[in-house]
Design a protein around this motif. Sequence first.
Motif, PDB file in Angstrom:
ATOM      1  N   TYR A   1       0.905  -1.364   0.114  1.00 19.16           N
ATOM      2  CA  TYR A   1      -0.030   0.143   0.125  1.00 19.16           C
ATOM      3  C   TYR A   1       0.970   1.355  -0.058  1.00 19.16           C
TER       4      TYR A   1
ATOM      5  N   PRO B   1       4.915   3.432  -4.160  1.00 19.54           N
ATOM      6  CA  PRO B   1       4.193   3.970  -5.321  1.00 19.54           C
ATOM      7  C   PRO B   1       4.265   3.223  -6.609  1.00 19.54           C
TER       8      PRO B   1
ATOM      9  N   ASP C   1       2.051   4.036  -9.392  1.00 20.11           N
ATOM     10  CA  ASP C   1       1.292   4.793 -10.534  1.00 20.11           C
ATOM     11  C   ASP C   1       2.379   5.185 -11.482  1.00 20.11           C
TER      12      ASP C   1
ATOM     13  N   ARG D   1       3.480   3.795 -14.341  1.00 19.65           N
ATOM     14  CA  ARG D   1       4.309   2.641 -15.041  1.00 19.65           C
ATOM     15  C   ARG D   1       3.757   2.353 -16.559  1.00 19.65           C
TER      16      ARG D   1
ATOM     17  N   HIS E   1      -3.682   0.902 -14.750  1.00 16.12           N
ATOM     18  CA  HIS E   1      -3.107   2.216 -14.702  1.00 16.12           C
ATOM     19  C   HIS E   1      -2.508   2.685 -15.882  1.00 16.12           C
TER      20      HIS E   1
ATOM     21  N   LYS F   1      -5.861  -0.210  -5.244  1.00 14.57           N
ATOM     22  CA  LYS F   1      -4.894  -1.022  -4.866  1.00 14.57           C
ATOM     23  C   LYS F   1      -5.909  -2.382  -3.850  1.00 14.57           C
TER      24      LYS F   1
END
Length: 227
Positions: free
Chosen positions: A72, A75, A77, A79, A140, A152
Motif C-alpha cells: 500500500y 508508489p 502509479d 508505470r 493504470h 490497490k
Amino acid sequence: MADPAVHRSGTGTGHETGSGTGTGHGTGGGAGATPRPPDEETRRPPGLQRRASAAALTRTALIAVGLVTVYYVLPLDGRTSSGTSALLACGLLLVSVVFWWEVRAILDSPYPRLKAIEALGTTLALFLLLFAGAYFLLEHSTPGSFSEPLTKTDSLYFTLTTFTTVGYGDIVARSQTGRVLTMLQMAGGLLLVGVAAKILAGAVQAALRRQGREPSDDFPRDRRAEP
C-alpha cells in the motif's frame, strides 16, 4: 593341549563380559543405538512447544502485515506496460528465491513443521501481493483492462477471488493482457498449492530424519530419566 581349567576360566570370563554387556543394553538402549543429547531432546521445558508455536505464528503474521504495508505504501502509479512485465518477472524470481531460501531454512530448523508453515505463509503472501500490484499497474498503464478501474484494494480483492477460485464476477479482465496475467496467476496458484506444498512437506520429513526424530512427532515429549 590346552589346560581345561584355563579353558573354563576363559569361558566364564567371556560369559560374564557378555552378561555385563546385556545389562548395559537394558539400561542404555544397546550399543547400536545412537544416544540423543539429553539437553535438547529429553529435558525440554514443558511450555517450549507452545512458545515455539506462538513465535512462528507471530512471525508469519508480522511478515504478512509488513508485505501488505509495503504494497500500500509503495508508489505504483505511472508505470508502462513493459515496466509492469519487468516488475512481474523480477517479482516471480524473488518469490522463487525466497521459497528456495525457506526450504533450506526448514532443513536446519529445530522445528521444521512450524518453519514450513511460516515459509508457506510468507511465499503465499508475496505471491498474491505481487499479482495484485501487477493488476493495479496494468489497469493504470492500460485503462480498460478490467471491467472497472482498480484501486490497490480492488486489485488485491481480484487477486484473492482468483486464487480461491470463488470468482464473484464483479471484476473481470477484459483485455488480452489482463486475461493472460490472470491465467498466469491461476497456474502459479496451482503450482504453489500442489508442487510447493509437496516440496515443503519433503523438506520437513528430511529435516526430521536428519535429527533422528519420528516424522509423526515434531515435538518430542518430555522423557524423564528412569531410575
